[in-house]
Design an enzyme around this catalytic site. Structure first.
Site, short mmCIF file in Angstrom:
data_model
loop_
_atom_site.label_atom_id
_atom_site.label_comp_id
_atom_site.label_asym_id
_atom_site.label_seq_id
_atom_site.Cartn_x
_atom_site.Cartn_y
_atom_site.Cartn_z
N GLY A 183 0.82 -1.22 0.00
CA GLY A 183 0.00 0.00 0.00
C GLY A 183 0.85 1.26 0.00
N LEU A 199 0.47 3.71 -2.07
CA LEU A 199 0.86 3.63 -3.48
C LEU A 199 1.36 4.97 -4.02
CD1 LEU A 199 -2.09 1.41 -4.80
CD2 LEU A 199 0.14 0.71 -3.86
N HIS A 200 2.42 4.88 -4.83
CA HIS A 200 2.95 6.06 -5.52
C HIS A 200 3.07 5.72 -7.00
CE1 HIS A 200 6.67 3.81 -5.39
NE2 HIS A 200 6.62 3.78 -4.07
N HIS A 257 4.51 2.27 -7.94
CA HIS A 257 3.57 1.15 -7.90
C HIS A 257 2.63 1.21 -9.11
CE1 HIS A 257 4.13 1.62 -3.38
NE2 HIS A 257 4.44 0.36 -3.58
N GLN A 275 8.37 -9.27 7.57
CA GLN A 275 9.57 -8.74 6.92
C GLN A 275 10.13 -7.52 7.66
OE1 GLN A 275 7.22 -8.13 3.19
NE2 GLN A 275 8.47 -6.31 2.92
N LYS A 277 13.60 -1.12 -8.28
CA LYS A 277 14.19 -0.44 -7.12
C LYS A 277 14.59 -1.47 -6.06
CE LYS A 277 12.47 2.47 -3.83
NZ LYS A 277 12.92 1.70 -2.69
N MET A 304 11.39 6.72 -6.38
CA MET A 304 10.14 6.77 -5.61
C MET A 304 10.08 5.62 -4.60
SD MET A 304 7.19 8.36 -7.71
CE MET A 304 7.47 9.90 -8.54
N SER A 328 7.67 4.50 -0.79
CA SER A 328 6.68 4.90 0.21
C SER A 328 7.38 5.54 1.41
CB SER A 328 5.88 3.68 0.68
OG SER A 328 5.29 3.05 -0.42
O1 PAF Z 1 8.02 -4.64 -2.17
C1 PAF Z 1 7.10 -4.70 -1.34
O2 PAF Z 1 6.26 -3.80 -1.24
C2 PAF Z 1 7.02 -5.91 -0.41
O3 PAF Z 1 8.28 -6.37 -0.06
C3 PAF Z 1 6.16 -7.05 -0.97
C4 PAF Z 1 6.75 -7.63 -2.25
C5 PAF Z 1 4.75 -6.56 -1.26
C6 PAF Z 1 6.05 -8.20 0.05
O4 PAF Z 1 5.47 -7.78 1.23
#
Ligand code: PAF
Length: 284
Positions: free
Chosen positions: A31, A33-34, A37, A61, A149, A184, A186
């Site tokens: 999410g 989003l920019h 994405h 993560q 990126k 870019m 988030s």
């Molecule tokens: O790149 C990301 O935004 C995240 O690492 C992903 C691939 C959605 C996994 O959570």
């Protein structure tokens, strides 16, 4: 556009779409989003019958000291953008649905996950590979879209898909940059004006070396030294020249390489990279 929150419902939707001969393209996101994405989303809409975007801030993560709690969450706005772009389905599972209390199965992609971001964030790629495998199982895509990126993330996912015979095309899309070169992210939202200004040294350093690569420079030591010098005003996490598929450091450019950097600014950790392809003499 349908919003699905449970893995079971997601699998049913995907099964039904595939049974009626629709191709599915997945854009996995957390999410906030920019335009970066959205370039993935636009490609997924263009190249598949059904584009699915997942929005899930994946707790596994993030290390306990990282920014999971503060990670920007803009679900309503994200959904508006996705709907406008022509996405058929948003998959937004809850953490409880994704990870049961006694969750105990992890995907570890050896070698490719080690070093670079895997060196500074040892928990990171296990969390990414595990959640992406789960997202793939739920959404059943033929294609999945990731941004250059996160070059190491792309290499990890490609390796996982190859090793596990998953039969999904991993499409790596170019980095989208602000007009002044900042890649870019988030996390750029965290930057103070001062940090944002200093962050520009990452892309400037990479572009300068990109030019030298095009002109024939092949020695890693020379290029790494010049990047470090150009990044002297920020705290360097790593500067590495690596094989673009294995992510192993190289001392000379022999094949396709990634020059990757990470910096720790007071308000955010930033990464950036360029990929050099010697057969085409191109930098992307
Ligand atoms: O790149 C990301 O935004 C995240 O690492 C992903 C691939 C959605 C996994 O959570």
């Amino acid at each position: 556009m349908i919003i699905i929150k449970s893995p079971l419902e997601m699998r049913r939707w995907a099964d039904q779409k595939r049974a009626t001969n629709n191709t599915i393209g997945l854009v996995p996101t957390m999410g906030a989003l920019h335009r970066g994405h959205m370039s993935l989303v636009e490609a997924a809409v263009r190249e598949n019958d059904m584009a699915v975007a997942s929005i899930f801030v994946n707790p596994t993560q993030f290390a306990p000291h990282e920014d999971f709690d503060h990670y920007p969450r803009t679900f309503e706005k994200d959904c508006e953008l996705l709907k406008e772009a022509g996405v058929a389905c948003v998959y937004a599972p809850t953490a409880g649905e994704m990870y049961s209390q006694d969750f105990s199965t992890w995907v570890d992609v050896e070698l490719v996950s080690e070093g670079l971001c895997g060196g500074s964030r040892p928990h990171f790629f296990r969390g990414v590979a595990t959640v992406v495998m789960k997202l793939f199982h739920a959404t059943k895509p033929q294609r999945a879209y990731f941004g250059q990126k996160d070059a190491q993330q792309c290499a990890v996912i490609r390796r996982m898909v190859r090793d596990m015979d998953m039969g999904i095309d991993i499409v790596e899309m170019p980095i989208v940059r602000e007009a002044d070169g900042l890649a870019m992210s988030s996390r750029n939202a965290y930057l103070t004006d001062d940090d944002r200004e200093r962050a520009l040294c990452l892309s400037r350093a990479l572009f300068a070396v990109g030019e030298r690569l095009r002109q024939g420079e092949r020695e890693a030591a020379v290029m790494l030294e010049s990047v470090r010098e150009a990044m002297r005003e920020v705290e360097i996490d790593y500067v590495v020249l690596a094989d673009a598929d294995t992510m192993q450091p190289v001392s000379r450019v022999e094949g396709r390489v990634v020059l990757a950097v990470a910096a720790l600014l007071p308000t955010a950790r930033l990464i950036d990279n360029i990929i050099y392809d010697p057969t085409e003499n191109t930098v992307s």
